[in-house]
Design an enzyme around this catalytic site. Structure first.
Site, mmCIF file in Angstrom:
data_model
loop_
_atom_site.group_PDB
_atom_site.id
_atom_site.type_symbol
_atom_site.label_atom_id
_atom_site.label_comp_id
_atom_site.label_asym_id
_atom_site.label_seq_id
_atom_site.Cartn_x
_atom_site.Cartn_y
_atom_site.Cartn_z
ATOM 1 N N LEU A 1 12.181 -55.310 -69.869
ATOM 2 C CA LEU A 1 11.842 -54.501 -68.714
ATOM 3 C C LEU A 1 12.316 -52.967 -69.008
ATOM 4 O O LEU A 1 11.888 -52.126 -68.135
ATOM 5 C CB LEU A 1 12.358 -55.048 -67.609
ATOM 6 C CG LEU A 1 12.036 -56.112 -67.027
ATOM 7 C CD1 LEU A 1 12.627 -56.682 -65.623
ATOM 8 C CD2 LEU A 1 10.514 -56.490 -67.147
ATOM 9 N N ASP A 2 12.861 -52.791 -70.149
ATOM 10 C CA ASP A 2 13.005 -51.084 -70.482
ATOM 11 C C ASP A 2 12.872 -50.937 -71.866
ATOM 12 O O ASP A 2 13.808 -50.184 -72.281
ATOM 13 C CB ASP A 2 14.368 -50.825 -69.742
ATOM 14 C CG ASP A 2 14.519 -49.093 -69.631
ATOM 15 O OD1 ASP A 2 13.127 -48.672 -69.847
ATOM 16 O OD2 ASP A 2 15.548 -48.702 -69.699
ATOM 17 N N LEU A 3 11.996 -51.615 -72.554
ATOM 18 C CA LEU A 3 11.738 -51.573 -74.197
ATOM 19 C C LEU A 3 11.389 -50.057 -74.425
ATOM 20 O O LEU A 3 10.386 -49.609 -73.891
ATOM 21 C CB LEU A 3 10.814 -52.454 -74.758
ATOM 22 C CG LEU A 3 10.852 -52.308 -76.410
ATOM 23 C CD1 LEU A 3 12.252 -52.819 -76.598
ATOM 24 C CD2 LEU A 3 9.932 -53.486 -76.620
ATOM 25 N N ASN B 1 16.417 -47.568 -76.596
ATOM 26 C CA ASN B 1 17.137 -49.024 -76.439
ATOM 27 C C ASN B 1 16.794 -49.949 -77.720
ATOM 28 O O ASN B 1 17.148 -50.949 -77.607
ATOM 29 C CB ASN B 1 16.775 -49.582 -75.004
ATOM 30 C CG ASN B 1 17.143 -49.109 -74.062
ATOM 31 O OD1 ASN B 1 18.304 -48.406 -74.045
ATOM 32 N ND2 ASN B 1 16.382 -49.333 -72.839
#
Length: 208
Positions: free
Chosen positions: A111-113, A117
């Site tokens: 959900l936050d690629l 990250n």
């Protein structure tokens, strides 16, 4: 460090997060080493009155990745890291995401690629990191507001809060585009036709 101000962050949630991350064992997932949990007694103000209270410090400890995040290595297609390395970063990122989606009993959505990250070890092997937004999802619609990073979120989520594996796949596509053509790829793609852009990518792939 996990912030005390995070809503719903209690001991149970902290333990759940730790155990969820502890089971992740894959060459392209950052490895959890351990955790730190400390309680300090200190004076705090409560309704204008100083009282002696407890402040809890929670931290998750991960392996150290010497080359930092992918974000620091992005450059246009003719400069920076060589094409063989770029290909391996793309492949490793895909393998890590595949493991999260279908390699576990309960799939995890990142959900936050984004490049910030994705961490790189000494040999430039990518490892997915920062699962602060990740969830083992049973529902497909988010009820707790929009989370993630603009530019890497699919339109169906921004508009309707719909979450699925497609969320991460959309983010992956944006990341691949930036690995191939640099951090300004998303703005430059609007200046050429899709066919011309695809041709450029195909030509560059032959250099790998």
């Amino acid at each position: 460090m996990l912030r005390d101000k995070d809503p719903g962050l209690d001991d149970t949630r902290f333990e759940d997060e730790f155990h969820k991350l502890r089971i992740l064992t894959h060459p392209n997932i950052v490895r959890l080493i351990g955790y730190c949990y400390e309680t300090h007694r200190e004076y705090i103000e409560h309704e204008g009155v100083p009282v002696l209270g407890e402040k809890i410090y929670r931290a998750l400890c991960f392996e150290y990745l010497h080359n930092g995040s992918l974000q620091n290595h992005l450059s246009d297609e003719w400069h920076g890291i060589d094409w063989h390395t770029r290909y391996n970063i793309i492949k490793g990122t895909c393998e890590g995401l595949k493991y999260l989606h279908i390699g576990l009993k309960n799939p995890i959505y990142h959900l936050d690629l984004k490049p910030g990250n994705i961490l790189l070890d000494r040999n430039m092997v990518p490892k997915l990191a920062d699962f602060g937004l990740s969830k083992i999802l049973e529902q497909t619609r988010s009820t707790d507001g929009i989370h993630g990073t603009l530019g890497y979120m699919p339109p169906e989520y921004v508009g309707n809060n719909i979450r699925s594996t497609k969320f991460d796949i959309f983010s992956l596509g944006v990341v691949i585009l930036e690995i191939i053509a640099g951090p300004t790829a998303r703005t430059r793609i609007g200046d050429i036709s899709p066919k011309e852009f695809t041709g450029q990518v195909r030509n560059l792939c032959f250099l790998i």
